[in-house]
Design an enzyme around this catalytic site. Structure first.
Site, PDB file in Angstrom:
ATOM      1  N   ASP A  30     -19.324  -0.814  -0.448  1.00 29.30           N
ATOM      2  CA  ASP A  30     -18.723  -0.438   0.587  1.00 29.30           C
ATOM      3  C   ASP A  30     -19.152  -0.605   1.957  1.00 29.30           C
ATOM      4  OD1 ASP A  30     -16.354   1.874  -0.058  1.00 29.30           O
ATOM      5  OD2 ASP A  30     -16.932   1.790   2.006  1.00 29.30           O
ATOM      6  N   LEU A 282       9.003  15.827 -14.470  1.00 33.25           N
ATOM      7  CA  LEU A 282      10.483  16.516 -14.262  1.00 33.25           C
ATOM      8  C   LEU A 282       9.807  17.756 -13.693  1.00 33.25           C
ATOM      9  CD1 LEU A 282      12.496  15.677 -17.497  1.00 33.25           C
ATOM     10  CD2 LEU A 282      12.848  15.080 -14.868  1.00 33.25           C
ATOM     11  N   GLY A 285      10.023  20.624  -7.431  1.00 36.00           N
ATOM     12  CA  GLY A 285       9.310  21.465  -6.266  1.00 36.00           C
ATOM     13  C   GLY A 285       9.436  20.953  -4.858  1.00 36.00           C
ATOM     14  N   CYS A 292      -0.242   7.255  -2.648  1.00 35.22           N
ATOM     15  CA  CYS A 292       0.357   6.166  -3.140  1.00 35.22           C
ATOM     16  C   CYS A 292       1.919   6.201  -3.040  1.00 35.22           C
ATOM     17  CB  CYS A 292      -0.189   6.154  -4.417  1.00 35.22           C
ATOM     18  SG  CYS A 292      -1.920   5.388  -4.372  1.00 35.22           S
TER      19      CYS A 292
HETATM   20  P1  NAD Z   1      -9.672   4.788  -0.428  1.00 36.11           P
HETATM   21  O1  NAD Z   1      -9.122   4.912   0.968  1.00 36.11           O
HETATM   22  O2  NAD Z   1     -10.046   6.192  -1.050  1.00 36.11           O
HETATM   23  O3  NAD Z   1     -11.048   3.860  -0.361  1.00 36.11           O
HETATM   24  C1  NAD Z   1     -11.091   2.494   0.241  1.00 36.11           C
HETATM   25  C2  NAD Z   1     -12.575   2.329   0.076  1.00 36.11           C
HETATM   26  O4  NAD Z   1     -12.644   0.867   0.787  1.00 36.11           O
HETATM   27  C3  NAD Z   1     -13.325   3.204   1.249  1.00 36.11           C
HETATM   28  O5  NAD Z   1     -14.344   3.741   0.735  1.00 36.11           O
HETATM   29  C4  NAD Z   1     -13.471   2.074   2.523  1.00 36.11           C
HETATM   30  O6  NAD Z   1     -14.789   2.386   3.075  1.00 36.11           O
HETATM   31  C5  NAD Z   1     -13.757   0.843   1.585  1.00 36.11           C
HETATM   32  N1  NAD Z   1     -13.419  -0.300   2.411  1.00 36.11           N
HETATM   33  C6  NAD Z   1     -12.444  -0.561   3.452  1.00 36.11           C
HETATM   34  N2  NAD Z   1     -12.787  -1.825   3.767  1.00 36.11           N
HETATM   35  C7  NAD Z   1     -14.119  -2.349   3.221  1.00 36.11           C
HETATM   36  C8  NAD Z   1     -14.650  -3.669   3.192  1.00 36.11           C
HETATM   37  N3  NAD Z   1     -14.081  -4.566   4.090  1.00 36.11           N
HETATM   38  N4  NAD Z   1     -15.802  -3.678   2.522  1.00 36.11           N
HETATM   39  C9  NAD Z   1     -15.982  -2.866   1.511  1.00 36.11           C
HETATM   40  N5  NAD Z   1     -15.280  -1.806   1.499  1.00 36.11           N
HETATM   41  C10 NAD Z   1     -14.205  -1.482   2.316  1.00 36.11           C
HETATM   42  O7  NAD Z   1      -8.591   4.040  -1.224  1.00 36.11           O
HETATM   43  P2  NAD Z   1      -8.099   4.212  -2.849  1.00 36.11           P
HETATM   44  O8  NAD Z   1      -7.289   5.653  -2.914  1.00 36.11           O
HETATM   45  O9  NAD Z   1      -9.316   4.199  -4.003  1.00 36.11           O
HETATM   46  O10 NAD Z   1      -7.043   3.164  -2.958  1.00 36.11           O
HETATM   47  C11 NAD Z   1      -7.460   1.664  -2.991  1.00 36.11           C
HETATM   48  C12 NAD Z   1      -6.417   0.959  -3.424  1.00 36.11           C
HETATM   49  O11 NAD Z   1      -5.827   1.311  -5.003  1.00 36.11           O
HETATM   50  C13 NAD Z   1      -5.239   1.162  -2.954  1.00 36.11           C
HETATM   51  O12 NAD Z   1      -4.528  -0.155  -2.747  1.00 36.11           O
HETATM   52  C14 NAD Z   1      -4.173   1.994  -3.644  1.00 36.11           C
HETATM   53  O13 NAD Z   1      -2.888   1.773  -3.452  1.00 36.11           O
HETATM   54  C15 NAD Z   1      -4.499   1.490  -4.783  1.00 36.11           C
HETATM   55  N6  NAD Z   1      -4.481   2.732  -5.772  1.00 36.11           N
HETATM   56  C16 NAD Z   1      -4.856   4.180  -5.495  1.00 36.11           C
HETATM   57  C17 NAD Z   1      -4.810   4.929  -6.526  1.00 36.11           C
HETATM   58  C18 NAD Z   1      -5.156   6.510  -6.249  1.00 36.11           C
HETATM   59  O14 NAD Z   1      -5.072   7.395  -6.941  1.00 36.11           O
HETATM   60  N7  NAD Z   1      -5.850   6.669  -4.890  1.00 36.11           N
HETATM   61  C19 NAD Z   1      -4.212   4.993  -8.000  1.00 36.11           C
HETATM   62  C20 NAD Z   1      -3.818   3.689  -8.225  1.00 36.11           C
HETATM   63  C21 NAD Z   1      -4.030   2.509  -7.326  1.00 36.11           C
HETATM   64  C1  UGA Z   2       0.544   8.361  -8.852  1.00 30.40           C
HETATM   65  C2  UGA Z   2       0.608   7.855 -10.321  1.00 30.40           C
HETATM   66  O1  UGA Z   2       1.186   8.897 -11.150  1.00 30.40           O
HETATM   67  C3  UGA Z   2      -0.221   6.868 -10.757  1.00 30.40           C
HETATM   68  O2  UGA Z   2       0.040   6.481 -12.162  1.00 30.40           O
HETATM   69  C4  UGA Z   2      -0.678   5.874  -9.755  1.00 30.40           C
HETATM   70  O3  UGA Z   2      -1.824   5.091 -10.174  1.00 30.40           O
HETATM   71  C5  UGA Z   2      -1.012   6.473  -8.648  1.00 30.40           C
HETATM   72  O4  UGA Z   2       0.059   7.293  -8.142  1.00 30.40           O
HETATM   73  C6  UGA Z   2      -1.306   5.504  -7.477  1.00 30.40           C
HETATM   74  O5  UGA Z   2      -0.456   4.457  -7.560  1.00 30.40           O
HETATM   75  O6  UGA Z   2      -2.156   5.920  -6.704  1.00 30.40           O
HETATM   76  P1  UGA Z   2      -1.073  10.397  -8.224  1.00 30.40           P
HETATM   77  O7  UGA Z   2      -0.522  10.231  -6.616  1.00 30.40           O
HETATM   78  O8  UGA Z   2      -2.404  10.454  -8.029  1.00 30.40           O
HETATM   79  O9  UGA Z   2      -0.800   9.139  -8.910  1.00 30.40           O
HETATM   80  O10 UGA Z   2      -0.680  11.805  -8.636  1.00 30.40           O
HETATM   81  P2  UGA Z   2       0.674  12.304  -9.287  1.00 30.40           P
HETATM   82  O11 UGA Z   2       0.317  13.069 -10.461  1.00 30.40           O
HETATM   83  O12 UGA Z   2       1.724  10.891  -9.775  1.00 30.40           O
HETATM   84  O13 UGA Z   2       1.567  13.002  -8.503  1.00 30.40           O
HETATM   85  C7  UGA Z   2       2.326  12.470  -7.122  1.00 30.40           C
HETATM   86  C8  UGA Z   2       2.902  13.472  -6.408  1.00 30.40           C
HETATM   87  O14 UGA Z   2       4.227  13.921  -7.167  1.00 30.40           O
HETATM   88  C9  UGA Z   2       2.258  14.834  -6.237  1.00 30.40           C
HETATM   89  O15 UGA Z   2       2.519  15.194  -4.857  1.00 30.40           O
HETATM   90  C10 UGA Z   2       2.778  15.570  -7.464  1.00 30.40           C
HETATM   91  O16 UGA Z   2       2.787  17.072  -6.868  1.00 30.40           O
HETATM   92  C11 UGA Z   2       4.023  15.293  -7.329  1.00 30.40           C
HETATM   93  N1  UGA Z   2       4.731  15.579  -8.694  1.00 30.40           N
HETATM   94  C12 UGA Z   2       4.394  14.803  -9.719  1.00 30.40           C
HETATM   95  C13 UGA Z   2       6.017  16.340  -8.723  1.00 30.40           C
HETATM   96  O17 UGA Z   2       6.488  16.985  -7.928  1.00 30.40           O
HETATM   97  N2  UGA Z   2       6.493  16.617  -9.979  1.00 30.40           N
HETATM   98  C14 UGA Z   2       6.041  16.031 -10.916  1.00 30.40           C
HETATM   99  O18 UGA Z   2       6.735  16.250 -11.930  1.00 30.40           O
HETATM  100  C15 UGA Z   2       5.065  15.071 -11.043  1.00 30.40           C
END
Ligand code: NAD
Ligand code: UGA
Length: 462
Positions: A30, A282, A285, A292
């Site tokens: 990171d 479903l 709320g 995301c």
């Molecule tokens: P995040 O913001 O929590 O973390 C990103 C990390 O990358 C940070 O720690 C940052 O310091 C680091 N970073 C930035 N630039 C960098 C560089 N040049 N070199 C090394 N590290 C660097 O992000 P996240 O929530 O983990 O999401 C990452 C990706 O995964 C996004 O594209 C998001 O859409 C996707 N995603 C997120 C979730 C989720 O639940 N958060 C789920 C599925 C997919």
């Molecule tokens: C969501 C997807 O569920 C993951 O599969 C995906 O990887 C992720 O986004 C991503 O791309 O980051 P997340 O955002 O962690 O995951 O949480 P969810 O449980 O999906 O909830 C998302 C939002 O929808 C929350 O604000 C939650 O409160 C709301 N929600 C969820 C509702 O209002 N009603 C529901 O029935 C379910």
């Protein structure tokens, strides 16, 4: 296998820790030095159930290390995951500058054997080829032997090789259950036309695919879907957009229920039993938030627009969600009439339970609107209140205890459905309030029990 994960946020850190747990040699990189120091000391910079324990055990077993040195990481990994953030730009377009920086950096340090570069970040359709191009730009930079000024053009570096493929491996984990989701995925999607790269990814995930790490060991194996690059990228956007639309759908039904006198929780149960619909996602709320859904739906609308297609259904899902976020405020106005000078207590701040993530949390909009209308806002959140981290919150007094939150409030709004909120002593809380009103923004509490505790109870669509 030797793995390098670049970006240690909710996705990168969980991926790195889980891959180390199943026996791979993982180096997490990171750019944030403070974060890396914290992780090197065995502490997780984020709250995710089970993560700290798994992280400590993998570090103790010598399978997991952390560094800020990308060169070291690129040399270490046969498989290099890009897991940095892709937030939304004001236009809705995905901001890919962090992915670009990493791809360029990988190219600059690429030297030696064959590597698989994996897009784990959610990236716009077509990014696989774009990442390949950026990596090659980095390689080209590396291949120029630096020369002193005035000594002619840069020369190619003879020994640098760039033998790599790009794979799209979208992530479907949910915050709050990220470890569970990683070991119990519904599917693993691998996008590439290259059999060698796919074979390496299949070897990497084999222990998870076997079902050995499922909550019930010996459970079913995990389906692996191999697609072309663009289709894998599209699967990710389509999945999040479908789920967000499903929630907007039930919220729309809830709003109609409110008017006709039906109960959306019963309606959701009734339609959810239809196996073609399914009962998950479903819960009506306050609307969907988080890091995301909002950005990914916006990015898909933007991509469609780039190709001259007006994504009307997705736009409607966003509109319904924006309106839904106003609903708790409207309900407060219905019961309290004038909000100026009133005190409103929020139960929950994070965008969903079991996470410390505040990105695009519905609570933030509510705080802003209540402030604008002259109300005093207090809040209690099991994580935010204990962490002592301000999360940049302004216009809200964060209490350390739900009882203190109740003190003097004119109304409470349940914003986040933390399990702990089922167990609070609502009868005592009602007595400590100025007027015991509960707006249940998640239809989470038992309406009859709340009325017995002395509350005027208003849910969403009930
Ligand atoms: P995040 O913001 O929590 O973390 C990103 C990390 O990358 C940070 O720690 C940052 O310091 C680091 N970073 C930035 N630039 C960098 C560089 N040049 N070199 C090394 N590290 C660097 O992000 P996240 O929530 O983990 O999401 C990452 C990706 O995964 C996004 O594209 C998001 O859409 C996707 N995603 C997120 C979730 C989720 O639940 N958060 C789920 C599925 C997919
Ligand atoms: C969501 C997807 O569920 C993951 O599969 C995906 O990887 C992720 O986004 C991503 O791309 O980051 P997340 O955002 O962690 O995951 O949480 P969810 O449980 O999906 O909830 C998302 C939002 O929808 C929350 O604000 C939650 O409160 C709301 N929600 C969820 C509702 O209002 N009603 C529901 O029935 C379910």
């Amino acid at each position: 296998m030797r793995v390098c994960v670049i970006g240690t946020g909710y996705v990168g850190l969980v991926t790195g820790v889980c891959l180390a747990h199943i026996g791979h040699e993982v180096m997490c990189i990171d750019i944030n030095e403070e974060k890396v120091k914290l992780m090197q000391s065995g502490q997780s910079p984020i709250f995710e159930p089970g993560l700290s324990e798994l992280m400590k055990s993998s570090m103790a077993a010598g399978h997991l290390q952390f560094s800020t040195d990308l060169k070291h990481g690129v040399e270490h990994g046969e498989i290099l995951f890009i897991a940095v953030g892709t937030p939304a730009l004001p236009t809705g377009e995905s901001d890919t500058r962090y992915v670009e920086a990493v791809a360029k950096g990988i190219g600059t340090h690429l030297n030696g054997g064959y590597k698989v570069i994996v897009n784990k970040s959610t990236v716009p359709i077509g990014s696989g080829d774009w990442v390949r191009m950026i990596v090659l730009d980095g390689v080209a930079e590396q291949q120029k032997v630096p020369v002193a000024a005035g000594q002619g053009p840069a020369l190619p570096h003879p020994e640098v090789v760039a033998d790599f493929d790009v794979v799209s491996n979208p992530e479907f984990l949910r915050e709050g259950s990220a470890i569970y989701d990683t070991f119990n995925p519904d599917r693993i999607v691998l996008g590439s036309n290259n059999p060698r790269a796919i074979a390496m990814m299949q070897e990497l995930y084999a222990p998870i695919v076997s079902g050995r790490y499922r909550e019930q060991p010996g459970g079913e194996s995990v389906p692996v879907l191999v697609t072309d690059l663009s289709s894998a990228e599209m699967v990710k956007y389509a999945a999040n957009s479908f789920l967000a639309t499903k929630i907007s759908f039930i919220n729309e039904i809830a709003n109609i229920c409110d008017r006709v006198g039906a109960d959306v929780t019963q309606v959701a149960a009734g339609i959810g039993l239809d196996s073609r619909i399914g009962k998950k996602f479903l819960q009506a709320g306050i609307g969907w938030g988080g890091s995301c859904f909002p950005k990914d739906v916006a990015a898909l609308i933007h991509t469609a627009d780039d190709y001259g297609y007006d994504a009307q259904l997705l736009k409607a899902a966003v509109d319904v969600n924006n309106r839904q976020r106003q609903l708790t405020l409207e309900k407060l106005q219905q019961v309290l009439k004038i909000l100026k000078g009133k005190t409103v207590g929020l139960l929950g701040l994070t965008f969903k339970p079991d996470t410390d993530d505040m990105r695009d949390a519905p609570s933030l909009i509510l705080i802003e609107q209540l402030n604008r209308l002259g109300a005093k806002v207090k809040a209690y959140d099991p994580i935010v209140s204990q962490s002592g981290v301000s999360h940049g919150l302004t216009g809200v007094i964060v209490e350390n205890d739900a009882m203190y939150l109740a003190d003097g409030c004119d109304a409470l709004v349940l914003v986040t459905d933390w399990a702990q909120f089922k167990e609070l002593d609502y009868a005592t809380m009602a007595q400590r309030m100025h007027s015991p009103i509960m707006i249940d923004g998640r239809n989470f509490l038992d309406r009859e029990a709340m009325i017995r505790a002395g509350f005027q109870y208003l849910g969403i669509g009930r």
